[in-house]
Design an enzyme around this catalytic site. Structure first.
Site, mmCIF file in Angstrom:
data_model
loop_
_atom_site.group_PDB
_atom_site.id
_atom_site.type_symbol
_atom_site.label_atom_id
_atom_site.label_comp_id
_atom_site.label_asym_id
_atom_site.label_seq_id
_atom_site.Cartn_x
_atom_site.Cartn_y
_atom_site.Cartn_z
ATOM 1 N N ASP A 190 0.783 -1.332 0.013
ATOM 2 C CA ASP A 190 -0.079 -0.079 -0.038
ATOM 3 C C ASP A 190 0.845 1.305 0.056
ATOM 4 O OD1 ASP A 190 -2.250 1.843 0.913
ATOM 5 O OD2 ASP A 190 -3.038 -0.004 0.952
ATOM 6 N N HIS A 223 -3.620 5.903 4.002
ATOM 7 C CA HIS A 223 -4.269 4.486 3.670
ATOM 8 C C HIS A 223 -3.764 3.364 3.970
ATOM 9 C CE1 HIS A 223 -5.954 1.955 0.330
ATOM 10 N NE2 HIS A 223 -7.005 2.455 0.544
ATOM 11 N N ASN A 311 -13.559 0.197 -6.577
ATOM 12 C CA ASN A 311 -14.549 0.780 -6.194
ATOM 13 C C ASN A 311 -15.316 1.519 -7.341
ATOM 14 O OD1 ASN A 311 -13.761 0.194 -3.451
ATOM 15 N ND2 ASN A 311 -12.689 2.313 -3.263
ATOM 16 N N SER A 376 -11.004 -1.211 -0.062
ATOM 17 C CA SER A 376 -9.614 -1.079 0.549
ATOM 18 C C SER A 376 -9.774 -1.650 2.087
ATOM 19 C CB SER A 376 -9.176 0.225 0.649
ATOM 20 O OG SER A 376 -8.378 0.544 -0.630
#
Length: 451
Positions: A190, A223, A311, A376
């Site tokens: 990530d 994130h 998404n 996520s």
């Protein structure tokens, strides 16, 4: 008699004037103005030819430069090998790697600039190529694909409370930590991890930064820290005793490239440990075959990989690495047991998990938190459950995947009711449950003594 002469005309114009001579009309051409008058406005012919020739050269050179700019750039260059069936070939990985090494070493000077080398999951390189380099490597049997852009998949939480019970309403009970993922390693691919955060720092092990090419994968976006804590954070995470590794492939804007992702997966494959490895990937982009192959090959090597479905509110099979067949691909739900309107769905999705309004760790301080939504957030819930299984000696990736699917709750998630959203967000209708060992039956009571 002659008619009056016409008014003077522009230089070089061939205009006729009618004259009458007796009964007949005759034509006569008006002479142009003197040459001296023309040269005040017209470029001499020799100079015009010189300028035109120069402009032609510039145009040709600009076209060549434009062509090179269009063809040159960053590519992933791979050679076919088995057992993945790439190109229908049965060549061993080692042979393909040797062929790639030879071809790159013999490339014309200045045409191939190698950034990364792939030797474990793929056979090839990430390289900057000129047009000549593209032609040369194609002639050597390579498959050349322009690098693609990947982004983070996101437009003590309720998620933990929901996955340890079959139905709503939430019971607000303390999350059962009996299966905490001890003895497993979760690699969070990530934006990096906030190494100072109190929920993770005690179990944070060595990582890798593929954005800055160093060994300090610090998070400057938030994130990655959020996802890591959902998977394994104290107070936020499913498997709060697992060892965590930050693998940074996304920059401070949450963007990266497929070639860095593949390099990260190779590093994870090479990482030396005798304990089970779980990979949590909450990012994605357009369909990219080499990325899917790398994920599938990593699973074949014995590593469980969990990925976010994406998404876009569409079909997960159109995105990578969500479309990787060997991965566990995860869609998102809301606190009302409704499929999230943004969640990708379809045959490439394996299970649904909490994803909307999830609270977890963040950057900025040792106690920072944030509440955000996305697939996520759903994926690391599943990665944590995978670590639970792996800590109980269920370590084969295909077994972990099939067990998570078979233990999921069927037909409990309703489709999205968000206006304008595409229907079918709850496909498949399988909702994640934590791993719970089979209860131990109490011993049968002894029969009463004879009277």
């Amino acid at each position: 008699r002659f008619l009056p002469p016409p008014a003077p005309l522009g230089a070089g114009e061939a205009v006729s004037a009618k004259v009458r001579s007796g009964r007949a009309f005759q034509r006569r051409r008006i002479r142009p103005r003197p040459m001296a008058f023309q040269t005040r406005h017209v470029m001499p012919l020799w100079l015009m030819r010189l300028v035109l020739a120069h402009l032609a050269v510039l145009a040709l050179s600009h076209g060549a430069l434009a062509l090179r700019a269009d063809r040159a750039g960053r590519f992933i260059v791979t050679w076919p090998h088995g057992p993945t069936g790439q190109g229908g070939s049965d060549i061993s990985l080692q042979s393909a790697v040797s062929r790639a090494s030879t071809a790159v070493a013999q490339a014309p000077r200045g045409t191939v600039h190698v950034r990364r080398t792939y030797t474990r999951l793929l056979a090839g390189v990430c390289a900057e190529l000129t047009e000549e380099g593209v032609r040369y490597l194609e002639a050597q049997g390579a498959t050349i694909t322009p690098d693609g852009v990947i982004r983070k998949a996101s437009p003590a939480s309720w998620g933990l409370d929901r996955i340890d019970q079959v139905d709503l309403p939430l019971d607000n009970a303390v999350y059962n930590k009996e299966r905490s993922g001890a003895g497993t390693h979760i690699f969070v691919v990530d934006t990096g991890i906030n190494s100072a955060h109190e929920s993770l720092k005690a179990r944070l092990s060595d990582g890798k930064d593929f954005v800055d090419d160093d060994n300090t994968p610090e998070d400057c976006d938030g994130h990655g820290t959020h996802c890591a804590a959902i998977a394994a954070g104290e107070g936020y995470g499913v498997a709060s005793a697992a060892t965590v590794h930050a693998v940074r492939v996304l920059n401070c804007k949450g963007e990266g490239t497929y070639t860095d992702l593949i390099a990260a997966l190779e590093w994870i494959d090479e990482y030396a440990t005798t304990q089970p490895k779980i990979v949590s990937i909450s990012l994605g982009g357009p369909l990219f075959v080499d990325a899917n192959d790398a994920v599938n090959n990593l699973v074949t090597s014995g590593v469980t990989v969990v990925v976010a479905a994406g998404n876009q509110g569409g079909n997960a099979c159109s995105y990578s690495p969500a479309a990787a067949s060997a991965a566990i691909t995860v869609g998102a739900t809301t606190i009302e047991d409704e499929a999230a309107f943004y969640s990708n769905s379809g045959s490439c999705v394996d299970v649904l998990a909490p994803g909307s309004a999830i609270t977890s760790a963040w950057i900025g301080s040792a106690t920072a938190t944030a509440t955000i939504s996305g697939t996520s957030m759903a994926a690391p819930h599943v990665a944590g459950v995978a670590a639970q299984y792996a800590s109980d000696s269920i370590v084969v990736p295909s077994t972990i995947k099939s067990t998570i699917i078979s233990n999921a709750i069927s037909d409990t998630i309703s489709d999205t009711t968000t206006p304008g959203a595409t229907s079918g967000r709850n496909d498949p209708n399988l909702f994640l449950q934590i791993y719970a060992a089979a209860p131990v039956e109490p011993p049968y009571p002894m029969p009463p003594p004879a009277p």
